[in-house]
Write an enzyme that holds these catalytic residues in place. Structure first.
Site, short mmCIF file in Angstrom:
data_model
loop_
_atom_site.label_atom_id
_atom_site.label_comp_id
_atom_site.label_asym_id
_atom_site.label_seq_id
_atom_site.Cartn_x
_atom_site.Cartn_y
_atom_site.Cartn_z
N ILE A 184 -21.49 17.24 -11.59
CA ILE A 184 -20.32 17.58 -12.41
C ILE A 184 -20.47 17.11 -13.87
O ILE A 184 -19.64 17.44 -14.70
CB ILE A 184 -18.98 17.06 -11.81
CG1 ILE A 184 -18.97 15.53 -11.68
CG2 ILE A 184 -18.68 17.73 -10.47
CD1 ILE A 184 -17.57 14.96 -11.41
N GLN A 241 -13.21 15.10 -5.93
CA GLN A 241 -13.48 13.78 -5.34
C GLN A 241 -14.75 13.15 -5.90
O GLN A 241 -14.99 11.96 -5.71
CB GLN A 241 -13.66 13.90 -3.80
CG GLN A 241 -12.57 14.67 -3.09
CD GLN A 241 -11.19 14.07 -3.28
OE1 GLN A 241 -11.00 12.88 -3.04
NE2 GLN A 241 -10.23 14.86 -3.72
N SER A 268 -6.19 2.91 -6.59
CA SER A 268 -5.24 1.79 -6.75
C SER A 268 -5.76 0.77 -7.78
O SER A 268 -4.99 -0.05 -8.26
CB SER A 268 -5.02 1.09 -5.41
OG SER A 268 -6.25 0.63 -4.91
N TYR A 327 -14.87 0.69 -13.44
CA TYR A 327 -14.43 1.70 -12.47
C TYR A 327 -12.95 2.02 -12.67
O TYR A 327 -12.55 3.19 -12.73
CB TYR A 327 -14.67 1.18 -11.04
CG TYR A 327 -14.09 2.08 -9.97
CD1 TYR A 327 -14.64 3.33 -9.71
CD2 TYR A 327 -12.98 1.69 -9.22
CE1 TYR A 327 -14.11 4.17 -8.74
CE2 TYR A 327 -12.44 2.51 -8.24
CZ TYR A 327 -13.01 3.76 -8.00
OH TYR A 327 -12.46 4.59 -7.05
N ASN A 353 -7.64 1.93 -0.63
CA ASN A 353 -8.58 1.55 0.43
C ASN A 353 -8.59 2.50 1.63
O ASN A 353 -8.06 2.17 2.70
CB ASN A 353 -8.30 0.14 0.93
CG ASN A 353 -8.57 -0.87 -0.17
OD1 ASN A 353 -7.74 -1.05 -1.07
ND2 ASN A 353 -9.71 -1.51 -0.13
N ASN A 395 -15.78 -12.00 1.53
CA ASN A 395 -15.72 -12.51 0.16
C ASN A 395 -14.38 -13.22 -0.02
O ASN A 395 -13.34 -12.62 0.16
CB ASN A 395 -15.81 -11.37 -0.86
CG ASN A 395 -17.14 -10.65 -0.77
OD1 ASN A 395 -17.19 -9.46 -0.47
ND2 ASN A 395 -18.21 -11.36 -1.02
N ARG A 414 -15.07 -11.86 -5.20
CA ARG A 414 -15.81 -10.87 -6.00
C ARG A 414 -15.13 -10.66 -7.34
O ARG A 414 -13.90 -10.54 -7.39
CB ARG A 414 -15.85 -9.53 -5.26
CG ARG A 414 -16.99 -9.42 -4.30
CD ARG A 414 -17.19 -8.06 -3.75
NE ARG A 414 -16.04 -7.16 -3.86
CZ ARG A 414 -15.99 -5.96 -3.31
NH1 ARG A 414 -17.02 -5.52 -2.63
NH2 ARG A 414 -14.94 -5.19 -3.43
N ASP A 418 -11.92 -8.16 -8.37
CA ASP A 418 -11.07 -7.87 -7.21
C ASP A 418 -9.66 -8.44 -7.41
O ASP A 418 -9.50 -9.49 -8.02
CB ASP A 418 -11.67 -8.52 -5.96
CG ASP A 418 -12.52 -7.53 -5.17
OD1 ASP A 418 -12.58 -6.37 -5.58
OD2 ASP A 418 -13.11 -7.95 -4.17
P1 NAD Z 1 -18.40 8.80 -1.52
O1 NAD Z 1 -19.42 8.06 -2.32
O2 NAD Z 1 -18.56 8.84 -0.05
O3 NAD Z 1 -18.25 10.30 -2.05
C1 NAD Z 1 -18.39 10.65 -3.39
C2 NAD Z 1 -19.21 11.91 -3.44
O4 NAD Z 1 -19.31 12.35 -4.80
C3 NAD Z 1 -20.65 11.72 -2.94
O5 NAD Z 1 -20.95 12.72 -2.00
C4 NAD Z 1 -21.51 11.86 -4.20
O6 NAD Z 1 -22.79 12.36 -3.93
C5 NAD Z 1 -20.64 12.76 -5.04
N1 NAD Z 1 -20.88 12.63 -6.49
C6 NAD Z 1 -20.84 11.50 -7.24
N2 NAD Z 1 -21.11 11.78 -8.52
C7 NAD Z 1 -21.30 13.12 -8.59
C8 NAD Z 1 -21.62 14.02 -9.64
N3 NAD Z 1 -21.81 13.58 -10.89
N4 NAD Z 1 -21.72 15.33 -9.36
C9 NAD Z 1 -21.54 15.79 -8.10
N5 NAD Z 1 -21.26 14.99 -7.06
C10 NAD Z 1 -21.15 13.67 -7.30
O7 NAD Z 1 -16.98 8.16 -1.91
P2 NAD Z 1 -15.53 8.38 -1.26
O8 NAD Z 1 -15.13 7.07 -0.70
O9 NAD Z 1 -15.52 9.58 -0.43
O10 NAD Z 1 -14.65 8.59 -2.57
C11 NAD Z 1 -14.22 9.88 -3.00
C12 NAD Z 1 -13.34 9.71 -4.22
O11 NAD Z 1 -12.22 8.88 -3.93
C13 NAD Z 1 -14.03 9.03 -5.41
O12 NAD Z 1 -13.56 9.64 -6.59
C14 NAD Z 1 -13.55 7.60 -5.33
O13 NAD Z 1 -13.59 6.95 -6.58
C15 NAD Z 1 -12.13 7.80 -4.83
N6 NAD Z 1 -11.55 6.65 -4.15
C16 NAD Z 1 -12.02 6.28 -2.93
C17 NAD Z 1 -11.43 5.21 -2.28
C18 NAD Z 1 -11.90 4.78 -0.93
O14 NAD Z 1 -11.31 3.84 -0.38
N7 NAD Z 1 -12.91 5.39 -0.32
C19 NAD Z 1 -10.38 4.50 -2.87
C20 NAD Z 1 -9.93 4.91 -4.13
C21 NAD Z 1 -10.50 6.00 -4.74
#
Ligand code: NAD
Length: 324
Positions: A68, A87, A132, A155, A184, A216, A283, A286
């Site tokens: 992206i 995402q 969050s 982040y 989370n 942690n 950490r 956090d």
């Molecule tokens: P994840 O790492 O499993 O998934 C992220 C995906 O994005 C991966 O498949 C990665 O290959 C892809 N990606 C990253 N950079 C990219 C780029 N430049 N171009 C194309 N693809 C790219 O993480 P997740 O836990 O599934 O998180 C998804 C989203 O939710 C993220 O934006 C993350 O910041 C947000 N988020 C997640 C949580 C959580 O608890 N998991 C909490 C808050 C926010």
């Protein structure tokens, strides 16, 4: 409650960026199960090929391997798309402190490219993953939209910047954007491996291998752990939300609060393991406690989370037992 009853136009096309990751692959699966078309755009940087391969036989699924950060790829991916569920991003607070420039390029410029591509392609709704972490050091609980503190990591800055860019796209270009401040998230397919793995899958994996997990801090930190099914519901309901609810951000959580140490002992009990944890240092970046007020999402998105923590954890444990 839930999302399985939701209806979209028959030929609706969804673009899930980051669709090879944990949350993205679950979104792809849910939309395919509802019978709609899904395009997945992912550079496989933290995502997994197996999260793509599992859908390749479905004629409603298309995979585009791409980044992206590349506007041309975002433009191509948005062709013919009704709903974008953005995402793609790199997670992890500590990793972002190690590599701030990458987080700016990937998480901010990448999302901005997607907003621009969605606008130019006439996308109906742009739903995106925030976090969050944007509440920073704001001490009050529950966390409420509009009451944010100082940001504690690159982040968090990246997610906050995405929110501000999205608001600009609603304000100036009429693109309906909805920011999902996830708290989370946990559940099937969340990666248990690596230094930056989330705590629930990491503990489950270590305990299943009879290894000793490290907590942690003192374990008395608490979080609003949110099961993946609730996150799917929020995203799909945002696709159906009114334009009045656009240009805004929403807490997406269950609205509860679990202590890490309690989760630890729930897991040892559920997995039949008699292993005491190690305790390590806190950490950087956090926060101690987190718990969401989900009233806004309930009111404006009709979000009504179906899975409380215990039910979600039970399902997640079952999945890891079978799949690890
Ligand atoms: P994840 O790492 O499993 O998934 C992220 C995906 O994005 C991966 O498949 C990665 O290959 C892809 N990606 C990253 N950079 C990219 C780029 N430049 N171009 C194309 N693809 C790219 O993480 P997740 O836990 O599934 O998180 C998804 C989203 O939710 C993220 O934006 C993350 O910041 C947000 N988020 C997640 C949580 C959580 O608890 N998991 C909490 C808050 C926010």
């Amino acid at each position: 409650m839930g999302y399985k009853h939701l209806k979209f136009l028959v030929n609706s096309v969804f673009l899930v960026t980051g669709g090879a990751g944990f949350i993205g692959s679950n979104l792809c699966e849910a939309i395919l199960n509802l019978g709609y078309k899904v395009k997945c755009l992912d550079d496989l940087s933290t995502g997994k090929q197996e999260n793509v391969d599992m859908f390749m036989d479905n004629p409603n699924y298309t995979f585009i391997k791409g980044d992206i950060k590349d506007l041309a790829i975002c433009m191509k991916a948005c062709e013919g798309v009704d709903y974008v569920l953005n995402q793609a991003a790199w997670g992890s607070v500590p990793r972002s402190i190690e590599m701030p420039l990458f987080y700016c390029a990937n998480n901010i410029q990448g999302t901005l490219n997607m907003l621009e591509a969605a606008r130019q392609n006439g996308v109906k709704k742009f739903i995106y993953a925030s976090s969050s972490s944007v509440y920073g050091d704001e001490p009050n609980l529950p966390k409420t939209e509009g009451r944010e503190g100082n940001l504690l990591s690159p982040y968090a800055v990246s997610k906050r910047a995405d929110e501000e860019w999205a608001k600009q796209y609603t304000k100036h270009y009429g693109l309906d954007t909805y920011g999902m401040r996830y708290f989370n998230v946990f559940g099937r397919r969340q990666d248990p491996y690596g230094a930056y793995a989330a705590v629930i899958p990491k503990f489950i994996k270590l305990l299943l291998n009879n290894e000793q997990p490290t907590i942690n801090g003192d374990g008395k930190q608490s979080r609003d752990f949110t099961y993946i099914e609730n996150v799917i519901e929020a995203n799909l309901k945002a696709c159906l939300a009114s334009s009045e609810a656009a240009g805004q951000v929403y807490n997406i959580a269950y609205g509860g609060r679990e202590y890490l140490i309690d989760i630890y002992y729930t897991l040892t009990k559920a997995l039949g393991k008699d292993i005491e944890p190690n305790f390590g240092p806190d950490r950087a970046g956090d926060i101690k406690h987190s718990n969401a007020d989900i009233g806004k999402a309930k009111k404006l998105l009709e979000y009504d989370p179906e899975y409380d923590f215990a039910r979600g954890l039970n399902e997640a444990i079952g999945w890891y037992k079978e799949n690890l």
